[in-house]
Write a protein that holds these residues in place. Structure first.
Motif, PDB file in Angstrom:
ATOM      1  N   LEU A 118      12.103  37.285   6.718  1.00 54.55           N
ATOM      2  CA  LEU A 118      12.340  37.550   8.661  1.00 54.55           C
ATOM      3  C   LEU A 118      11.096  38.548   8.872  1.00 54.55           C
ATOM      4  CD1 LEU A 118      12.956  35.827  11.061  1.00 54.55           C
ATOM      5  CD2 LEU A 118      14.571  37.814  11.827  1.00 54.55           C
ATOM      6  N   SER A 119       9.849  37.938   8.747  1.00 55.13           N
ATOM      7  CA  SER A 119       9.115  39.477   9.592  1.00 55.13           C
ATOM      8  C   SER A 119       8.462  38.711  11.062  1.00 55.13           C
ATOM      9  CB  SER A 119       7.924  39.144   8.880  1.00 55.13           C
ATOM     10  OG  SER A 119       6.621  39.987   9.429  1.00 55.13           O
ATOM     11  N   ASN A 120       8.969  39.363  12.437  1.00 57.07           N
ATOM     12  CA  ASN A 120       8.029  40.098  13.473  1.00 57.07           C
ATOM     13  C   ASN A 120       6.638  40.388  13.460  1.00 57.07           C
ATOM     14  OD1 ASN A 120      10.641  38.242  14.438  1.00 57.07           O
ATOM     15  ND2 ASN A 120      11.512  40.085  14.027  1.00 57.07           N
ATOM     16  N   PHE A 121       6.450  40.960  12.725  1.00 55.34           N
ATOM     17  CA  PHE A 121       4.867  41.538  12.512  1.00 55.34           C
ATOM     18  C   PHE A 121       5.604  43.139  13.221  1.00 55.34           C
ATOM     19  CE2 PHE A 121       2.620  37.775  12.251  1.00 55.34           C
ATOM     20  CZ  PHE A 121       2.812  37.200  10.834  1.00 55.34           C
ATOM     21  N   ALA A 177      11.056  15.968   4.946  1.00 55.05           N
ATOM     22  CA  ALA A 177       9.740  17.762   5.951  1.00 55.05           C
ATOM     23  C   ALA A 177       9.859  18.484   5.154  1.00 55.05           C
ATOM     24  CB  ALA A 177      10.851  18.076   6.845  1.00 55.05           C
ATOM     25  N   ARG A 178       8.825  19.413   5.486  1.00 55.41           N
ATOM     26  CA  ARG A 178       8.212  20.072   4.768  1.00 55.41           C
ATOM     27  C   ARG A 178       8.759  21.625   5.455  1.00 55.41           C
ATOM     28  NH1 ARG A 178       5.953  25.390   3.115  1.00 55.41           N
ATOM     29  NH2 ARG A 178       4.053  24.906   2.496  1.00 55.41           N
ATOM     30  N   ILE A 179      10.113  21.974   4.507  1.00 53.10           N
ATOM     31  CA  ILE A 179       9.590  23.774   5.517  1.00 53.10           C
ATOM     32  C   ILE A 179       9.439  24.864   4.743  1.00 53.10           C
ATOM     33  CG2 ILE A 179      12.421  24.498   5.817  1.00 53.10           C
ATOM     34  CD1 ILE A 179      12.408  21.954   6.110  1.00 53.10           C
ATOM     35  N   ILE A 180       9.125  25.942   5.679  1.00 50.49           N
ATOM     36  CA  ILE A 180       8.376  27.253   5.626  1.00 50.49           C
ATOM     37  C   ILE A 180       9.622  28.668   5.460  1.00 50.49           C
ATOM     38  CG2 ILE A 180       6.568  28.707   6.337  1.00 50.49           C
ATOM     39  CD1 ILE A 180       5.019  26.605   7.597  1.00 50.49           C
ATOM     40  N   ASN A 181       9.245  28.674   4.472  1.00 48.16           N
ATOM     41  CA  ASN A 181      10.574  29.931   3.976  1.00 48.16           C
ATOM     42  C   ASN A 181      12.147  29.326   4.015  1.00 48.16           C
ATOM     43  OD1 ASN A 181       8.777  32.146   4.226  1.00 48.16           O
ATOM     44  ND2 ASN A 181       9.573  33.243   5.372  1.00 48.16           N
ATOM     45  N   GLY A 182      11.711  28.274   3.262  1.00 49.56           N
ATOM     46  CA  GLY A 182      13.385  27.403   3.548  1.00 49.56           C
ATOM     47  C   GLY A 182      13.914  27.411   2.877  1.00 49.56           C
ATOM     48  N   ASN A 183      14.657  27.107   1.621  1.00 49.56           N
ATOM     49  CA  ASN A 183      16.045  27.662   1.089  1.00 49.56           C
ATOM     50  C   ASN A 183      15.723  27.886  -0.465  1.00 49.56           C
ATOM     51  OD1 ASN A 183      18.228  26.188   2.300  1.00 49.56           O
ATOM     52  ND2 ASN A 183      18.645  23.961   1.279  1.00 49.56           N
ATOM     53  N   PRO A 184      14.736  28.162  -1.192  1.00 50.70           N
ATOM     54  CA  PRO A 184      14.415  29.409  -2.179  1.00 50.70           C
ATOM     55  C   PRO A 184      14.622  30.046  -1.689  1.00 50.70           C
ATOM     56  CG  PRO A 184      12.907  27.160  -2.631  1.00 50.70           C
ATOM     57  CD  PRO A 184      14.240  27.266  -1.413  1.00 50.70           C
ATOM     58  N   ALA A 185      13.469  30.299  -0.485  1.00 49.91           N
ATOM     59  CA  ALA A 185      13.409  31.813   0.132  1.00 49.91           C
ATOM     60  C   ALA A 185      14.644  32.468   0.762  1.00 49.91           C
ATOM     61  CB  ALA A 185      11.897  31.555   1.016  1.00 49.91           C
ATOM     62  N   LEU A 186      15.434  31.874   1.539  1.00 49.58           N
ATOM     63  CA  LEU A 186      16.729  31.732   1.293  1.00 49.58           C
ATOM     64  C   LEU A 186      17.827  31.673   1.173  1.00 49.58           C
ATOM     65  CD1 LEU A 186      17.889  29.427   4.621  1.00 49.58           C
ATOM     66  CD2 LEU A 186      17.608  31.450   4.748  1.00 49.58           C
ATOM     67  N   ALA A 187      17.710  31.270  -0.111  1.00 46.75           N
ATOM     68  CA  ALA A 187      18.249  31.945  -1.658  1.00 46.75           C
ATOM     69  C   ALA A 187      18.374  33.896  -2.243  1.00 46.75           C
ATOM     70  CB  ALA A 187      18.665  31.735  -3.183  1.00 46.75           C
ATOM     71  N   VAL A 188      16.851  34.496  -1.609  1.00 41.72           N
ATOM     72  CA  VAL A 188      16.836  35.638  -1.318  1.00 41.72           C
ATOM     73  C   VAL A 188      17.025  36.412  -0.013  1.00 41.72           C
ATOM     74  CG1 VAL A 188      15.007  37.172  -2.734  1.00 41.72           C
ATOM     75  CG2 VAL A 188      15.340  34.732  -3.640  1.00 41.72           C
ATOM     76  N   ASN A 221       9.003  33.286  -4.102  1.00 42.08           N
ATOM     77  CA  ASN A 221       9.049  31.857  -3.055  1.00 42.08           C
ATOM     78  C   ASN A 221       9.303  32.025  -1.060  1.00 42.08           C
ATOM     79  OD1 ASN A 221       9.336  30.023  -4.988  1.00 42.08           O
ATOM     80  ND2 ASN A 221      11.155  30.224  -5.267  1.00 42.08           N
ATOM     81  N   MET A 222       8.630  33.225  -0.606  1.00 44.64           N
ATOM     82  CA  MET A 222       8.552  33.631   0.643  1.00 44.64           C
ATOM     83  C   MET A 222       7.087  33.514   1.538  1.00 44.64           C
ATOM     84  SD  MET A 222      11.121  36.698   1.431  1.00 44.64           S
ATOM     85  CE  MET A 222      12.835  36.356   0.776  1.00 44.64           C
ATOM     86  N   GLU A 223       7.467  32.610   2.053  1.00 43.79           N
ATOM     87  CA  GLU A 223       5.610  32.511   2.535  1.00 43.79           C
ATOM     88  C   GLU A 223       5.076  33.234   3.803  1.00 43.79           C
ATOM     89  OE1 GLU A 223       4.742  28.625   2.972  1.00 43.79           O
ATOM     90  OE2 GLU A 223       6.492  28.207   2.553  1.00 43.79           O
ATOM     91  N   LEU A 224       5.562  34.030   4.040  1.00 43.82           N
ATOM     92  CA  LEU A 224       5.700  34.925   4.920  1.00 43.82           C
ATOM     93  C   LEU A 224       7.171  36.194   4.552  1.00 43.82           C
ATOM     94  CD1 LEU A 224       4.304  36.184   7.671  1.00 43.82           C
ATOM     95  CD2 LEU A 224       5.800  35.165   8.761  1.00 43.82           C
ATOM     96  N   CYS A 225       6.879  37.220   4.387  1.00 45.60           N
ATOM     97  CA  CYS A 225       7.702  37.907   4.275  1.00 45.60           C
ATOM     98  C   CYS A 225       7.233  39.622   4.621  1.00 45.60           C
ATOM     99  CB  CYS A 225       8.553  37.862   3.061  1.00 45.60           C
ATOM    100  SG  CYS A 225       7.421  38.739   1.408  1.00 45.60           S
ATOM    101  N   GLY A 226       8.634  40.677   4.387  1.00 44.08           N
ATOM    102  CA  GLY A 226       7.643  41.971   4.693  1.00 44.08           C
ATOM    103  C   GLY A 226       8.279  42.534   3.549  1.00 44.08           C
ATOM    104  N   ILE A 227       7.869  43.177   2.821  1.00 40.23           N
ATOM    105  CA  ILE A 227       8.587  44.063   1.458  1.00 40.23           C
ATOM    106  C   ILE A 227       8.899  45.004   1.687  1.00 40.23           C
ATOM    107  CG2 ILE A 227       8.195  44.489  -0.998  1.00 40.23           C
ATOM    108  CD1 ILE A 227       6.864  41.734  -0.677  1.00 40.23           C
ATOM    109  N   GLU A 228       9.553  46.659   1.549  1.00 39.68           N
ATOM    110  CA  GLU A 228       9.448  47.872   1.950  1.00 39.68           C
ATOM    111  C   GLU A 228       9.830  48.760   0.736  1.00 39.68           C
ATOM    112  OE1 GLU A 228      12.436  48.298   4.848  1.00 39.68           O
ATOM    113  OE2 GLU A 228      11.713  46.589   7.032  1.00 39.68           O
TER     114      GLU A 228
END
Length: 305
Positions: A275-278, A85-96, A250-257
């Motif tokens: 986790l962006s809910n927009f 499977a291809r995971i969007i915002n998978g483990n590399p993103a979760l690590a951060v 490694n976040m394909e979708l993210c919010g940076i503050e």
């Protein structure tokens, strides 16, 4: 288009993803919703739920469930990836996403300013770690969300007493951050959203400083202190910075503050949120709905499979 689900959405909060599901249905994108809190998997089952999985794991889920799935999701994604499977915002993103300490270290490594921060794993070390920082300071949990686990201390004496009383925050991974409290210029922070490593939009959130919960999505707005949310422009240098940070995370979708430190005018990044809910009421705030761009990207990923 095939009616077989080409994408699975793993999520925990029952309200936050209604706009996403509505967009997928309107666009005719077959999907399967999977509730993280109800999920289990068989290690002998080598068939992922869909060729593409979209991770919507909320770091704040520990606030709603003692038996949260934050760490479970990492094992699940590893299994699904091994099954193709291809995971969007998978483990590399979760690590951060699962570590504010990693986030700030990453931002610093890229040459961008952050609040002065020390990291501890024992409550007793908080006063020692706070030495040399300018008070007031905040103690933050390493895994948080929706402003949870952030407490301000105005003096060393106040912090020492809280440690003695056992009232300082506790993180689900036993890691705490001791950080200078940043007086934000105009009480304003900026959240910049990125998609596929590219800037999508930015909003400013202005509060009276009485809350650390600045989640701007629809389901977050109930019962919280008044927050003024407006679309804002960021300059080319800041745009490049948020794109660089999102790719490094490694976040394909993210919010940076980030915020502007009122003491010296420095732009300080302080959070990477996978986790962006927009933004709530996007048509009113932005004049367009970012879920459409997200759906386009999901179709692109699905097509690549």
């Amino acid at each position: 288009m095939s009616t077989q689900p080409r994408i699975a959405v793993l999520y925990e909060h029952p309200e936050w993803f209604k706009p996403l599901f509505a967009t997928l249905e309107r666009r005719g994108i077959p999907y399967v919703p999977l509730r993280l809190d109800e999920h289990f998997f068989d290690l002998n089952d080598r068939t992922p739920p869909a060729p593409v999985v979209f991770s919507r794991v909320a770091m704040s889920s520990f606030l709603r469930q003692d038996e949260h799935g934050i760490f479970y999701a990492q094992s699940l994604y590893s299994h699904w990836e091994q099954c193709g499977a291809r995971i969007i915002n998978g483990n590399p993103a979760l690590a951060v996403d699962t570590s504010k300490a990693r986030q700030l270290s990453l931002i610093n490594s890229l040459g961008y300013a952050t609040p002065a921060t020390r990291v501890v794993h024992r409550r007793a070390d908080l006063p020692r770690a706070a030495q040399g920082l300018r008070f007031p300071i905040v103690v933050k949990v390493n895994i948080g969300g929706s402003g949870a686990g952030v407490v301000r201390y105005d003096s060393m004496e106040q912090l020492v007493q809280a440690v003695a009383d056992g009232t300082t925050p506790t993180s689900i991974d036993s890691v705490l951050l001791v950080q200078e409290y940043i007086p934000t210029r105009g009480g304003r922070i900026v959240r910049a959203e990125t998609l596929a490593g590219r800037f999508l939009y930015a909003i400013s959130l202005t509060t009276d400083g009485g809350s650390f919960d600045l989640c701007p999505a629809d389901a977050c707005m109930v019962g919280k202190p008044k927050i003024t949310i407006e679309q804002t422009r960021i300059d080319a240098e800041t745009t490049q910075a948020v794109e660089t940070i999102s790719r490094a995370a490694n976040m394909e979708l993210c919010g940076i503050e980030f915020m502007i430190d009122d003491r010296d005018g420095t732009r300080r990044f302080y959070d990477i949120n996978g986790l962006s809910n927009f933004v709530a009421r996007p048509l009113e705030v932005l004049g367009w709905d970012p879920h459409e761009q997200l759906a386009d990207y999901l179709l692109e990923v699905i097509g690549a499979r």
